[in-house]
Design a protein around this motif. Structure first.
Motif, PDB file in Angstrom:
ATOM      1  N   PRO A  15       0.813  -1.226   0.000  1.00 30.41           N
ATOM      2  CA  PRO A  15       0.000   0.000   0.000  1.00 30.41           C
ATOM      3  C   PRO A  15       0.844   1.271   0.000  1.00 30.41           C
ATOM      4  O   PRO A  15       0.533   2.238  -0.707  1.00 30.41           O
ATOM      5  N   THR A  16       1.929   1.272   0.774  1.00 28.03           N
ATOM      6  CA  THR A  16       2.812   2.436   0.809  1.00 28.03           C
ATOM      7  C   THR A  16       3.505   2.637  -0.533  1.00 28.03           C
ATOM      8  O   THR A  16       3.634   3.769  -1.024  1.00 28.03           O
ATOM      9  N   ALA A  17       3.914   1.528  -1.127  1.00 26.18           N
ATOM     10  CA  ALA A  17       4.680   1.603  -2.369  1.00 26.18           C
ATOM     11  C   ALA A  17       3.878   2.202  -3.517  1.00 26.18           C
ATOM     12  O   ALA A  17       4.414   2.934  -4.347  1.00 26.18           O
ATOM     13  N   VAL A  18       2.583   1.904  -3.594  1.00 26.26           N
ATOM     14  CA  VAL A  18       1.803   2.304  -4.765  1.00 26.26           C
ATOM     15  C   VAL A  18       0.848   3.464  -4.507  1.00 26.26           C
ATOM     16  O   VAL A  18       0.155   3.912  -5.412  1.00 26.26           O
ATOM     17  N   ALA A  19       0.803   3.983  -3.302  1.00 27.37           N
ATOM     18  CA  ALA A  19      -0.226   4.945  -2.908  1.00 27.37           C
ATOM     19  C   ALA A  19      -0.284   6.176  -3.794  1.00 27.37           C
ATOM     20  O   ALA A  19      -1.378   6.696  -4.074  1.00 27.37           O
ATOM     21  N   THR A  20       0.846   6.667  -4.248  1.00 29.22           N
ATOM     22  CA  THR A  20       0.865   7.894  -5.056  1.00 29.22           C
ATOM     23  C   THR A  20       1.540   7.677  -6.411  1.00 29.22           C
ATOM     24  O   THR A  20       1.941   8.636  -7.066  1.00 29.22           O
ATOM     25  N   MET A  42      -3.210  -5.500  -5.587  1.00 27.57           N
ATOM     26  CA  MET A  42      -2.826  -4.119  -5.839  1.00 27.57           C
ATOM     27  C   MET A  42      -3.972  -3.290  -6.413  1.00 27.57           C
ATOM     28  O   MET A  42      -3.987  -2.062  -6.277  1.00 27.57           O
ATOM     29  N   ALA A  43      -4.936  -3.944  -7.077  1.00 28.01           N
ATOM     30  CA  ALA A  43      -5.963  -3.228  -7.844  1.00 28.01           C
ATOM     31  C   ALA A  43      -6.686  -2.164  -7.030  1.00 28.01           C
ATOM     32  O   ALA A  43      -6.912  -1.050  -7.512  1.00 28.01           O
ATOM     33  N   GLY A  44      -7.045  -2.487  -5.802  1.00 30.22           N
ATOM     34  CA  GLY A  44      -7.793  -1.538  -4.979  1.00 30.22           C
ATOM     35  C   GLY A  44      -6.941  -0.511  -4.281  1.00 30.22           C
ATOM     36  O   GLY A  44      -7.477   0.372  -3.593  1.00 30.22           O
ATOM     37  N   LEU A  45      -5.635  -0.585  -4.455  1.00 29.65           N
ATOM     38  CA  LEU A  45      -4.717   0.319  -3.760  1.00 29.65           C
ATOM     39  C   LEU A  45      -4.226   1.457  -4.647  1.00 29.65           C
ATOM     40  O   LEU A  45      -3.644   2.429  -4.149  1.00 29.65           O
ATOM     41  N   PRO A  47      -4.138   4.695  -7.288  1.00 26.21           N
ATOM     42  CA  PRO A  47      -4.898   5.868  -7.744  1.00 26.21           C
ATOM     43  C   PRO A  47      -5.480   5.593  -9.134  1.00 26.21           C
ATOM     44  O   PRO A  47      -4.929   4.792  -9.898  1.00 26.21           O
ATOM     45  N   ASP A  48      -6.569   6.267  -9.468  1.00 26.64           N
ATOM     46  CA  ASP A  48      -7.222   6.035 -10.755  1.00 26.64           C
ATOM     47  C   ASP A  48      -6.297   6.308 -11.936  1.00 26.64           C
ATOM     48  O   ASP A  48      -6.401   5.668 -12.986  1.00 26.64           O
ATOM     49  N   ARG A  49      -5.369   7.262 -11.780  1.00 26.18           N
ATOM     50  CA  ARG A  49      -4.521   7.678 -12.897  1.00 26.18           C
ATOM     51  C   ARG A  49      -3.389   6.694 -13.198  1.00 26.18           C
ATOM     52  O   ARG A  49      -2.756   6.765 -14.270  1.00 26.18           O
ATOM     53  N   THR A  50      -3.102   5.796 -12.266  1.00 26.31           N
ATOM     54  CA  THR A  50      -1.885   4.984 -12.354  1.00 26.31           C
ATOM     55  C   THR A  50      -1.890   4.060 -13.574  1.00 26.31           C
ATOM     56  O   THR A  50      -2.863   3.363 -13.840  1.00 26.31           O
ATOM     57  N   VAL A  51      -0.774   4.045 -14.269  1.00 25.59           N
ATOM     58  CA  VAL A  51      -0.541   3.100 -15.361  1.00 25.59           C
ATOM     59  C   VAL A  51       0.251   1.928 -14.797  1.00 25.59           C
ATOM     60  O   VAL A  51       1.194   2.115 -14.011  1.00 25.59           O
ATOM     61  N   VAL A  52      -0.134   0.723 -15.183  1.00 27.26           N
ATOM     62  CA  VAL A  52       0.543  -0.484 -14.710  1.00 27.26           C
ATOM     63  C   VAL A  52       1.180  -1.189 -15.901  1.00 27.26           C
ATOM     64  O   VAL A  52       0.556  -1.329 -16.960  1.00 27.26           O
ATOM     65  N   ALA A  53       2.427  -1.610 -15.735  1.00 25.28           N
ATOM     66  CA  ALA A  53       3.128  -2.343 -16.784  1.00 25.28           C
ATOM     67  C   ALA A  53       3.724  -3.612 -16.195  1.00 25.28           C
ATOM     68  O   ALA A  53       4.123  -3.641 -15.032  1.00 25.28           O
TER      69      ALA A  53
END
Length: 251
Positions: A15-20, A42-45, A47-53
């Motif tokens: 949660p800390t790693a992906v929060a922002t 991770m999905a629920g953690l 932000p809406d803007r985050t891109v995942v690769a």
């Protein structure tokens, strides 16, 4: 560089790693079950803007798109091992990836000094691993089946002017990743030799706590592996002939 380092942080708390995060690059073990579990957690953690690769070596982004919860903002961004020396990254979409996502990850690649390589359609293994995995599997087969020593396999490659050979590549990639890839595809394709090669890596390296460069020992010892020494490709003296002949004679 000092200021950049001060801005870096490390944590094992997801949660800390992906929060922002604006961009998350997944690089967990090459196991579909492990990757899917991480994406779902991770999905629920995010932000809406985050891109995942995904940095997967051989699996397809479409296998995990739904688990991310944001398929339009998900694609593959595959970096080479030793990216400081081989500065390219392969970009691969799945059918639901948006153009905006591809633009964002391509700009990111350019901004960090990578050559972006577009993969024109989904393909397990991308470009580099489509030829690299067969090469490494063939090289490992020679060792597994007692046909050649690791050093001699690499000598036949290094005489072309390469910096390291297939066995050195395995050390750099890491025995865990190499094992996982060979085990997965050996089982998926029914390739008994590939499966045997995975077993060899497990029994000779992983079971002994060895993973290649990461642990300081694999097929070679690090730093200063034998293939970097000036005499690795030296023509032997005539006094070496008996030893060579003894290794050539059938058992």
């Amino acid at each position: 560089m000092a200021a950049t380092r001060q801005r870096l942080s490390y944590t094992t708390d997801l949660p800390t790693a992906v929060a922002t995060a604006d961009l998350v690059i997944e690089a967990v073990p090459e196991s579909p079950d492990v990757k899917t579990a991480v994406y779902k957690e991770m999905a629920g953690l995010l932000p809406d803007r985050t891109v995942v690769a995904t940095n997967t070596s051989t699996l397809l982004p479409s296998d995990f798109a739904s688990a991310t919860g944001r398929p339009d903002r998900f694609c593959a961004l595959h970096f080479a091992t030793a990216l400081w020396a081989m500065n390219f990254t392969e970009i691969m979409a799945h059918p639901g990836t948006s153009q905006e996502t591809l633009t964002a990850v391509t700009e990111f690649a350019v901004e960090i000094g990578m050559i972006p390589i577009p993969v024109r359609k989904e393909h397990g293994g991308y470009i580099v691993n489509s030829w690299l995995v067969p090469l490494l599997n063939a090289a490992q087969t020679l060792v597994t089946n007692g046909i050649a020593t690791p050093g001699d396999v690499d000598r036949t490659f290094l005489v072309n002017g390469a910096r390291f050979g297939p066995m050195g590549m395995l050390d750099m990639i890491g025995m865990k990743t190499a094992h996982d890839v060979l085990a997965f595809w050996g089982d998926r394709t029914g390739d008994a030799q590939m499966t045997a090669n995975a077993v060899y890596l497990k029994e000779h390296f992983l079971d002994n706590g060895l993973s290649g460069v990461q642990t300081g020992k694999g097929y070679y010892e690090y730093p200063g592996p034998a293939y970097e020494r000036p005499d690795f490709l030296a023509v032997p003296g005539l006094d070496a002939v008996p030893s060579i002949v003894s290794r050539t004679l059938p058992d």
